[in-house]
Design a protein around this motif. Structure first.
Motif, PDB file in Angstrom:
ATOM      1  N   LEU A  63      36.058  31.072  45.471  1.00  0.00           N
ATOM      2  CA  LEU A  63      36.210  32.266  44.834  1.00  0.00           C
ATOM      3  C   LEU A  63      36.110  33.286  45.702  1.00  0.00           C
ATOM      4  N   MET A 113      41.405  31.185  42.560  1.00  0.00           N
ATOM      5  CA  MET A 113      40.330  30.060  42.563  1.00  0.00           C
ATOM      6  C   MET A 113      40.518  28.937  42.119  1.00  0.00           C
ATOM      7  N   VAL A 124      41.057  34.364  39.371  1.00  0.00           N
ATOM      8  CA  VAL A 124      40.784  33.100  38.584  1.00  0.00           C
ATOM      9  C   VAL A 124      41.786  32.068  38.824  1.00  0.00           C
TER      10      VAL A 124
END
Lengths: 279, 138
Positions: free
Chosen positions: B107, B41, B38
């Protein structure tokens, strides 16, 4: 004319520069007839990387070296809104090995493809597109001598495409299948219709590809062909291909094509190389 | 008697096993792995002119925690969903299909950086792809 209008239309939109709304490789390569797809078959995807409200454009060059012939194709496609695609392809089949009055067979193909519904990756339904191709054989002397009935014709196809995430042992699987309604002899390079059959036929086309990652793809294709000319048999086509999509501006396809008998020469198999630029 | 015992076993198996498959959560490196993905990303988004504007007035730390929590739930990890629905939090943002794909690419790039095997990446993407309808064009 249509191309000019679409170019003007797209150029007028400020979004043109950001036409990369779709995921890598989802614009496919450029097929031999100019439409976005694999090599010998079109897919339901539209050329380039434009999503809703965006334009996509591609230009390509392809060479197939078979035993006795060489096919060169150049062309371009333009897509708008991930909905409509216009394409053009110019084909030249070198037949100088046959020592005939013409050293090549030439054809121009104007294509229109419309996404009817669905999505390659999202939504419930696979992406389904309808295409129309108008083909003009440019030097009809030889095709006419061997029994072809006309030097231009229009044909249609429907294709469904779906990318199954993790569908091939964890790797993404692209499935593609459709039918074509055509009477083109060797794509139209040998004209349309013939002494043995002059009717359009429903012909199957399919391909399957595995994406080892977003950039590398390995697949197979199959295309059923008519057999309209009495002088020589025409065979279905198939190929095995590797596609490389390093970024959204370049696609390379290397394949081994099996084209069977062409104009009396058998085992026309050989390498296929295609380079596509995306804008 | 034996039959009752068998039914009891089946029932308890059902109730104690709410069809949770933790293998994807584990393959992604559990909480620590999801956090790295995360954060990677979000760093990619910060450099992505296509969509960075949508995150201008967002508390990134809070967003990170929410995304990690959500991925944890989606991948079968030991987390509970909290907060508003997906539709609710994306209301008024008018995110496009292109925006969604841009985020998917950011992602994927983060997972590649983390060395997540392609089949594991695809399993996660297959969980997230059906959520597009709750996120875009709201």
């Amino acid at each position: 004319m249509k191309h000019t209008l679409a170019v003007l239309f797209c150029s007028a939109l400020p979004l043109l520069a950001a036409a990369d709304g779709r995921l890598l490789a989802t614009g496919g390569a450029s097929s031999l007839e100019g439409a976005a797809g694999g090599g010998i078959t079109p897919w339901a995807v539209l050329a380039g990387y434009g999503e809703a409200g965006e334009c996509g454009a591609t230009a390509f060059a392809t060479r197939v070296d078979s035993q006795d012939y060489r096919l060169d194709v150049t062309g371009a496609a333009l897509a708008w809104d991930n909905r409509v695609e216009l394409s053009f392809a110019r084909q030249r089949l070198d037949i100088s090995s046959l020592h005939l009055p013409d050293s090549s067979l030439n054809q121009d193909i104007f294509g229109l493809k419309v996404r009817l519904f669905g999505d390659l990756l999202y939504d419930q339904l696979p992406q389904v597109s309808l295409g129309v191709q108008h083909k003009q054989q440019q030097n009809f002397l030889i095709p006419e001598l061997v029994g072809a009935r006309r030097d231009q014709d229009t044909e249609a196809y429907v294709q469904a495409s779906r990318l199954l995430l993790g569908g091939a042992f964890g790797y993404n699987l692209l499935l593609n299948g459709g039918v074509r309604y055509s009477r083109a002899n060797q794509l139209g390079l040998l004209g349309f219709g013939g002494d043995a059959n002059d009717q359009h036929e429903v012909l199957a086309e399919a391909s399957l590809a595995v994406l080892f990652n977003p950039r590398w793809v390995l697949g197979v294709e199959y295309r059923q062909k008519p057999d309209n000319l009495g002088f020589a048999q025409e065979n279905d086509w198939s190929d095995v291909f590797v596609g490389y999509f390093p970024n959204k501006h370049l696609a390379l396809v290397l394949a081994w094509a099996q084209l069977g008998d062409i104009a009396g020469q058998s085992n026309q198999n050989g390498p296929y190389l295609s380079v596509q630029g995306s804008f | 008697m034996r039959r009752v015992w068998l039914i009891g076993l089946l029932l308890s198996a059902c109730s104690s096993m709410p069809a949770r498959d933790v293998s994807l959560y584990q393959s992604l490196g559990e909480q620590a792995g999801l956090t790295r993905i995360v954060e990677g990303m979000l760093l990619n988004i910060a450099k992505d002119p296509r969509i960075v504007g949508h995150f201008a007035n967002v508390d990134i730390t809070l967003l990170r925690d929410k995304l990690v929590q959500q991925l944890c739930v989606e991948t079968g990890g030991p987390c509970q969903r909290s907060g508003d629905s997906m539709e609710e939090v994306h209301k008024g943002l008018k995110l496009t299909r292109s925006d969604f794909n841009a985020l998917v690419e950011d992602l994927i790039a983060a997972m590649e950086t983390q060395g997540v095997p392609v089949p594991v990446q695809n399993r996660l993407l297959a969980r997230l792809a059906p959520m597009r309808g709750q996120i875009i064009e709201r």
